[in-house]
Scaffold this motif. Structure first.
Motif, mmCIF file in Angstrom:
data_model
loop_
_atom_site.group_PDB
_atom_site.id
_atom_site.type_symbol
_atom_site.label_atom_id
_atom_site.label_comp_id
_atom_site.label_asym_id
_atom_site.label_seq_id
_atom_site.Cartn_x
_atom_site.Cartn_y
_atom_site.Cartn_z
ATOM 1 N N GLN A 43 33.738 47.706 32.874
ATOM 2 C CA GLN A 43 34.593 46.700 33.336
ATOM 3 C C GLN A 43 34.531 45.498 32.855
ATOM 4 O O GLN A 43 35.324 44.604 32.532
ATOM 5 C CB GLN A 43 34.635 46.791 34.982
ATOM 6 C CG GLN A 43 36.164 46.350 35.494
ATOM 7 C CD GLN A 43 36.093 44.908 35.734
ATOM 8 O OE1 GLN A 43 34.922 44.209 35.802
ATOM 9 N NE2 GLN A 43 37.304 44.071 35.917
ATOM 10 N N THR A 49 40.608 46.528 32.764
ATOM 11 C CA THR A 49 41.612 47.092 33.514
ATOM 12 C C THR A 49 40.886 48.209 34.402
ATOM 13 O O THR A 49 41.562 48.938 35.298
ATOM 14 C CB THR A 49 42.638 47.785 32.773
ATOM 15 O OG1 THR A 49 42.339 48.960 31.947
ATOM 16 C CG2 THR A 49 43.320 46.457 31.908
ATOM 17 N N THR A 51 39.383 50.225 37.265
ATOM 18 C CA THR A 51 39.566 50.260 38.586
ATOM 19 C C THR A 51 38.543 51.090 39.520
ATOM 20 O O THR A 51 38.447 51.955 39.377
ATOM 21 C CB THR A 51 41.040 50.307 39.279
ATOM 22 O OG1 THR A 51 41.862 49.720 38.589
ATOM 23 C CG2 THR A 51 40.978 49.977 40.833
ATOM 24 N N TYR A 52 37.687 49.817 40.214
ATOM 25 C CA TYR A 52 36.489 50.752 41.186
ATOM 26 C C TYR A 52 36.406 49.863 42.126
ATOM 27 O O TYR A 52 36.772 48.847 42.495
ATOM 28 C CB TYR A 52 35.296 51.171 40.068
ATOM 29 C CG TYR A 52 34.712 49.747 39.731
ATOM 30 C CD1 TYR A 52 35.132 48.985 38.719
ATOM 31 C CD2 TYR A 52 33.213 49.513 40.432
ATOM 32 C CE1 TYR A 52 34.413 47.892 38.309
ATOM 33 C CE2 TYR A 52 32.653 48.400 39.822
ATOM 34 C CZ TYR A 52 33.288 47.685 38.792
ATOM 35 O OH TYR A 52 32.550 46.336 38.264
ATOM 36 N N ARG A 53 35.412 50.266 43.112
ATOM 37 C CA ARG A 53 35.489 49.651 44.377
ATOM 38 C C ARG A 53 33.648 49.632 44.679
ATOM 39 O O ARG A 53 33.360 50.551 44.584
ATOM 40 C CB ARG A 53 35.851 50.397 45.426
ATOM 41 C CG ARG A 53 36.315 49.583 46.810
ATOM 42 C CD ARG A 53 36.690 50.357 48.054
ATOM 43 N NE ARG A 53 37.982 50.839 48.027
ATOM 44 C CZ ARG A 53 38.531 52.102 47.749
ATOM 45 N NH1 ARG A 53 37.846 53.071 47.869
ATOM 46 N NH2 ARG A 53 39.752 52.126 48.080
ATOM 47 N N LYS A 101 43.613 54.696 41.741
ATOM 48 C CA LYS A 101 43.522 54.190 40.431
ATOM 49 C C LYS A 101 42.169 54.511 39.701
ATOM 50 O O LYS A 101 41.557 53.898 40.527
ATOM 51 C CB LYS A 101 44.159 53.035 39.917
ATOM 52 C CG LYS A 101 44.405 52.765 38.526
ATOM 53 C CD LYS A 101 45.111 51.285 38.144
ATOM 54 C CE LYS A 101 44.996 51.049 36.831
ATOM 55 N NZ LYS A 101 43.314 50.341 36.506
ATOM 56 N N ASP A 102 42.163 55.035 38.685
ATOM 57 C CA ASP A 102 40.803 55.398 37.980
ATOM 58 C C ASP A 102 39.827 55.899 39.256
ATOM 59 O O ASP A 102 39.629 56.880 39.518
ATOM 60 C CB ASP A 102 40.351 53.868 37.273
ATOM 61 C CG ASP A 102 41.269 53.447 36.528
ATOM 62 O OD1 ASP A 102 41.910 54.412 35.859
ATOM 63 O OD2 ASP A 102 41.240 52.258 36.208
#
Ligand code: SF4
Ligand code: SF4
Ligand code: FES
Lengths: 243, 113
Positions: A43, A49, A51-53, A101-102
């Motif tokens: 990232q 772009t 997306t992760y958490r 997303k992702d």
């Protein structure tokens, strides 16, 4: 200095707004690198772009879980060298949950089921009463204490094939929470808990195969908690409801 | 019928079946050892209230147990829900009951089939 080794990382991209597709990134290997480090490197250096958490990076918050080589794992505590297969890793969003997303899965169904399993406190006293003492050695308390280290990561929920086959199934974490509260001396409504776990998708849907217990990163045992709920509901059937 | 009642019905039918299976297997082995013919076996079972009740209850338990087991498979693997799931499971249970009852009747009653 010798050149860094390169890891080939396949990341599932996309979500409801764009079709899902795998994308391969070449990521330099570092010492003591975690899977979350790899995702963050991508990232920050290859594709902003993505997306992760994540939040805590130390296995406390439960927000970084992803599928790693097809298996749900807490990525911040998973070392790359433990999961690397021939210099490659595959990373995807958690199974059994909708994708936002992702690599970010939508956790709403998981948490909605905690509420549906009556995973909330039913107080025995009010704020005006003195605090009741609880003996930590008491058997019910010992049983309750076994489940309290759950970090809500949803890894067990992703690992569970019964969730995959039955979207109504409450899943291991929510049921384990119900069992913890059932054994909590400060919870006043045991019957409400047993009612909540006896309906559609309740504890009786569990096939006791134990993927939840096998994959829980905190070493918790939802399988046994669910077995406890099955026992408690069966005992209530024969003995009748409390009072 | 709540899911909990279905669960209890499946566990209780299993409890009933367990001793029946053991006795059934024991009797089969015994019958083969002694070299009993079909006619000799029928001679002992026909008109026997004991064997009628034994295999009658066995068949009822099997029908309940198998139908509930298949119900879960139909739901989780074939995605059946609601009325379709209930109707098909009932049909399976009833079908097993009819097949089993015919056999029990043939072996323990007067030989009507
Ligand atoms: S033991 Fe039950 S809750 Fe755990 S993975 Fe298996 S079916 Fe799911
Ligand atoms: S039981 Fe374990 S795997 Fe499941 S949510 Fe809690 S910590 Fe995660
Ligand atoms: S980032 Fe908090 S548990 Fe992994």
């Amino acid at each position: 200095m010798s050149e860094r080794e390169i890891i080939s990382v396949t990341v599932q991209r996309g979500g409801p707004e764009a079709p899902q597709y795998p994308q391969v990134f070449e990521v330099p290997a570092f010492e003591s690198q975690t899977v979350l480090d790899v995702v963050s490197w991508i990232q920050q250096n290859a594709d902003p772009t993505l997306t992760y958490r994540f939040a805590c990076r130390v296995g406390m918050c439960g927000s970084c879980a992803m599928m790693v080589n097809g298996v749900p794992r807490w990525t911040c505590r998973t070392h790359v060298n433990k999961v690397l297969k021939g210099g490659k890793i595959e990373i995807g969003p958690l199974r059994n949950l909708p994708v936002i997303k992702d690599l970010a899965a939508d956790m709403d169904p998981f948490f909605d089921k905690w509420v549906a399993a009556e995973g909330r406190h039913h107080p025995t006293l009010s704020r005006d009463d003195a605090i009741a003492e609880i003996d930590p050695e008491q058997p019910a308390r010992v049983e309750a204490s076994l489940g309290i280290e759950c970090i809500n990561c949803s890894i067990c929920y992703s690992a569970c094939d019964t969730v995959a086959g039955d979207s109504d199934y409450l899943g291991p974490a929510a049921l384990q929470r119900a069992w913890t509260l059932y054994n909590d001396g400060k919870d006043a409504d045991k019957d409400a808990i047993l009612d909540a776990v006896s309906g559609k998708g309740g504890c009786h849907s569990c096939h006791s195969m134990g993927s939840c217990t096998a994959y829980c990163p905190n070493g918790l045992d939802p399988l046994s908690a669910i077995a406890g709920l099955k026992r408690a509901t069966t005992q209530r059937f024969f003995r009748g409801r409390a009072k | 019928m709540t899911p909990f009642h279905l669960y209890m019905a499946q566990r209780l039918s299993a409890l009933v079946m367990a001793p029946f299976v053991l006795v059934h297997l024991g009797v089969m082995i015994y019958a083969i050892q002694g070299g009993l013919t079909a006619a000799e076996i029928l001679g002992r079972t026909q008109g026997s209230a004991f064997w009628f009740l034994f295999y009658g209850m066995f068949v009822v338990a099997v029908s309940i147990h198998a139908a509930l087991g298949l119900r879960v498979i139909l739901s989780e693997w074939a995605g059946l829900r609601g009325t379709a799931l209930n109707a098909l499971s009932c049909a399976i249970g009833f079908g097993l009951l009819v097949l089993g009852a015919r056999a029990v009747w043939a072996v323990t009653a007067g030989g009507v089939s």
